[in-house]
Design a protein around this motif. Sequence first.
Motif, short mmCIF file in Angstrom:
data_model
loop_
_atom_site.label_atom_id
_atom_site.label_comp_id
_atom_site.label_asym_id
_atom_site.label_seq_id
_atom_site.Cartn_x
_atom_site.Cartn_y
_atom_site.Cartn_z
N VAL B 78 52.06 35.37 12.44
CA VAL B 78 50.77 35.70 13.40
C VAL B 78 49.43 35.77 12.49
N ILE B 79 49.72 35.61 11.21
CA ILE B 79 48.53 35.55 10.14
C ILE B 79 48.31 34.02 10.19
N ARG B 80 47.38 33.53 10.69
CA ARG B 80 47.15 32.20 10.53
C ARG B 80 46.50 31.63 9.34
N ALA B 84 40.25 32.99 7.83
CA ALA B 84 40.18 33.82 6.57
C ALA B 84 40.55 35.19 6.82
N ILE B 85 41.22 35.79 5.78
CA ILE B 85 41.64 37.01 6.03
C ILE B 85 40.59 38.32 6.44
N GLU B 350 43.07 26.82 2.98
CA GLU B 350 42.15 27.14 3.84
C GLU B 350 41.72 28.32 4.25
N ALA B 351 42.71 29.42 4.35
CA ALA B 351 42.31 30.74 4.53
C ALA B 351 41.75 31.52 3.42
N GLU B 352 42.09 31.06 2.28
CA GLU B 352 41.42 31.97 1.21
C GLU B 352 40.05 30.92 0.80
N ALA B 353 39.76 29.91 1.47
CA ALA B 353 38.55 29.17 1.23
C ALA B 353 37.27 30.27 1.11
N VAL B 354 36.46 30.35 0.37
CA VAL B 354 34.92 31.28 0.59
C VAL B 354 34.28 30.74 1.69
N ARG B 355 33.66 31.42 2.54
CA ARG B 355 33.01 31.17 3.59
C ARG B 355 31.56 31.38 3.47
N ARG B 366 32.58 26.23 4.56
CA ARG B 366 33.48 27.01 3.56
C ARG B 366 33.74 26.16 2.50
N GLU B 367 34.17 26.54 1.34
CA GLU B 367 34.43 25.66 0.17
C GLU B 367 35.69 24.49 0.37
N LEU B 368 35.57 23.63 -0.43
CA LEU B 368 36.71 22.58 -0.22
C LEU B 368 37.83 22.97 -0.65
N VAL B 369 38.89 22.84 -0.23
CA VAL B 369 40.10 23.28 -0.86
C VAL B 369 41.00 21.65 -1.11
#
Lengths: 491, 478
Positions: B78-80, B84-85, B350-355, B366-369
């Motif tokens: 459920v945490i996609r 972003a977290i 992607e979830a960790e990318a800075v937005r 967001r930043e490119l991963v």
Amino acid sequence: MRTSHVWAVACAALAAWSAGCRPASQGDERLAYVEVENVIKRARDMVYPAVVRVEARKTEYFRGQKERVGGFGSGVLFDSQGHVLTNYHVAGRAEELSCTLFNKERVKATLVGADPWTDLAVIKLNMDEVREKGFQITWAPFGDSDTVVEGDTVVAIGSPFGLSRSISFGIISCHDRILSEAMDLGGGLETGLFSTWLQTDAAINPGNSGGPLVNLRGEVIGINTRGGGNDLGFAVPINVAKNVVAQILDTGKVLRSTIGVQFQALQDLESFLDVSKTEGAIIASIEPDSPAENVLQPQDILLEYDGHRVAGRYPEELFELRRHIAGTPVGREVTLKIRRGGEPMDIRLTTAELTTVRSDEVNFEKWGFVGQNITKRLATRENLKNTRGVYVTGVRPGEPAHKVRLSQGDVVFQCEQAEIDSVEQLQKVYDEAVKEKKPRILIKVWRGPTIKVEVLRIEYDAEPEAAKEPAGAESPKDDKDGDTKQESQRQ
Amino acid sequence: MKRLGIAAVLALVAAAGWPTAAVADATAETLRTVLDKVQPSLVIVSFYIEADDGRKAEARFLGSVVGENNLVMFTSLVIRDNVAISQYKDFRVIVPGAVDGKSYTAEYLGKDDVAQVAFVRVTDPSAPKLPPLEFEAAELQIGDPVVGFGNLGEPDAYKVMVQDTRVQVVIDKPFRLYPVDGDLGVPGTPVVTFDGKVVGLATIYVFNRGTNAQPQAGRTQIVWPTERFLERMKNPPEGGQQVKRPWMGVAGLEAVSEDLAEYHGLGERRGVVVGRIIAGSPSDKAGIKVEDLILSIGGKDIKGTEGQLVTAFQNEIRERKVGETVDVEVFRDGKVVPLKVTLEPQPKSEAEAVRYRNKQFGLGVRELVLDDTLVRELPNDEKGVIVHFIDSSGWADAAGLSDGDIIKKVQDREIAGIEDFERIFKEEVEKKPKEIVLFVLRGLKDKQTQLLRMEPRWDAAESGGGTSPGGAPSEPQP
């Protein structure tokens, strides 16, 4: 079922139309109407006998499976030698062609040349057959599509849903329509980049394709190509076709140049780009491995191309610009006047040939896939490293290539230790392998940036020459005709 | 879910309506015993997901207390991964069946996608101390009955439901899994045997039920056995991050087929073919090359049927430790070549990318991963930021910007990364220009660059005020 439905609708419409137009009151209105009708009929008489119904049959591969596909459309005779102008999507790549003329005679025809970029094709009637059958052909004159304006009265003639010798009537709704969505003639074949469209509300339905759009002087001003339903029909302007026809009659094909750039209209970007006068066009994108690479840059403004001033304020003007560049002889060194960061510059580059994404497909029967050579255009569109290798266009379910999950879009670059640059090379390796009955074939493909290494396991029949393909394969093809048509509609 | 709930209520009502003389069989007794044992440790984890447009959606999932100080475990499904977290907000824990319906604040600790578990810890000092469940690793057999749990909704105080089913088949490669023939309840809830052992979690698994050439995915409920997550449960993540598993940087993996093995004279040995090496990755540094056949890892041959080889290999990597150096045998040019690979943590997701989001323009970037550059076949170090959100009423949308565009320049100023973008964009917006022109790269294969012009309406924005992008009224779009 479907045709009868269309017939019913057509008859009802006709009844309503004649009832509604029956003059009820003043005589001068009646006179005016009769006048209009006479003009339309005069135009009809000039073009109607020159319109043909085109029947075409061609070979296509669907998922690697060879199929014969039949179709029909319309066309218009334009000279005394029996040349017929029609659409690429009607007659292009056709192996068997015939035309049904206005006098209901059917005559065989051959393909002279085709041009997917403008969706046009020229075919030629078998004139011996015409003479044998003892009748004369009539051809229609071309008009000038540059003088067409909105509101011009037009008629469309052709074979909607195969109903030959049909005329519909309307006006020019827009003389330079641009259709922004990507046009695909099947197999990724692009079209429509080099001309705007004549838009009309004269009914254009499937089967009208290739038929003429005619003005009231009885001249062909466009080739009906797309019907959108809802009274939206689109024709290729005849002036675009004239050039295509001339080249096809001359050499059998149409050569175009490219410099490898995508343009963007200037509108609203003048102040950002610091262009005081709105002239030129923005170079938005540079294709890799093209004449423009490392010479032009995105955001350069093209002011002059090979001595011609460039207008690109509106998207509509970019079609003319692209057509102009395409018209440059291939391999010619041209000078471009550009502005880069406010500074004027002269750039010299050499034009390259514009290819289409398709080339002839080759069937590697025993291995179970079909492939083609990689054109420059295909490499650009699919982001392939270069034009070397064999591009897989279809894989036949259940066959060796399918079992190792080869798929459409893979590029074969090595086979049995041999580097593969082209279908001709792969054909050589294939022929040898089949001759020697090699049971295992090592094959390497690019799939995007990934390499896939597989071994094909090939089974050979016990009796080698007895089971020759064509005889056995021909009969079920006809049975499958219905399926094939469905398949092609889905495409 | 809701429908299920209503059905269950009806079922309960119906059951309650039976005369007490109804026969209670052994199973009924077992279910009650199991529920009594597990129920005190079952909790609802509740949180909100704030979408890019600011709308919040509530989510509630049944989980269980698994450690001291009210450590709660639930499913990581459920945490996609594309959210972003920071967009997960207001974690709380609710005790089902409690009459006061009170919820307790909790802190999100993180998740491990490989173990399929996520964790929160209750931070509210007023929360009662809940008893942790004791999980144990046990081998199940075909036909074993197992008990799973679900829950009702808020109007029914989240009451816990119980159900039983049986193990349908035992999967043993690359690790043990137990598909069941019925409903096992909410993913992430404990699974208990009839003798009261907590042997795993309920989850949903996708199996290939077709052939290799024509895969057919089938979703099945399974028992996710304790050994898959036990280590993680003992060492839960911290700081709300995805647990980084070891990574080698090989991609485009394919099984070494029987025919390929035969072609190369590998005998009984199998493995995977390397289709692609990520530049600068551990495998690149170790000298693994495209087209190499990886035969063994850590001295263990990669074994299994053709359909199992790739997952078997991936599992061998995941189950190791970041920083570990492993022996790898590759087959290249007719020879077996021994190599050593030092495993690194998985690259940023992607979830960790800075937005960065600008509400006025209706634009989120967001930043490119690494995944972005792989999908677009771009160099790993491609510059720019990627558009991940466009508000359909904003100025960015009006300019024709779309999801997935890579912004290379803002007002002709080059953008290296997300910090650059935020700084430059803010500077340019500060000037209140009549236009902001972006230079973007679009497309996956046939990529094209173009200029897009955003035309801010500063007056409208100010008079309109507030957060509604573009000053437009925040009515739903037709």
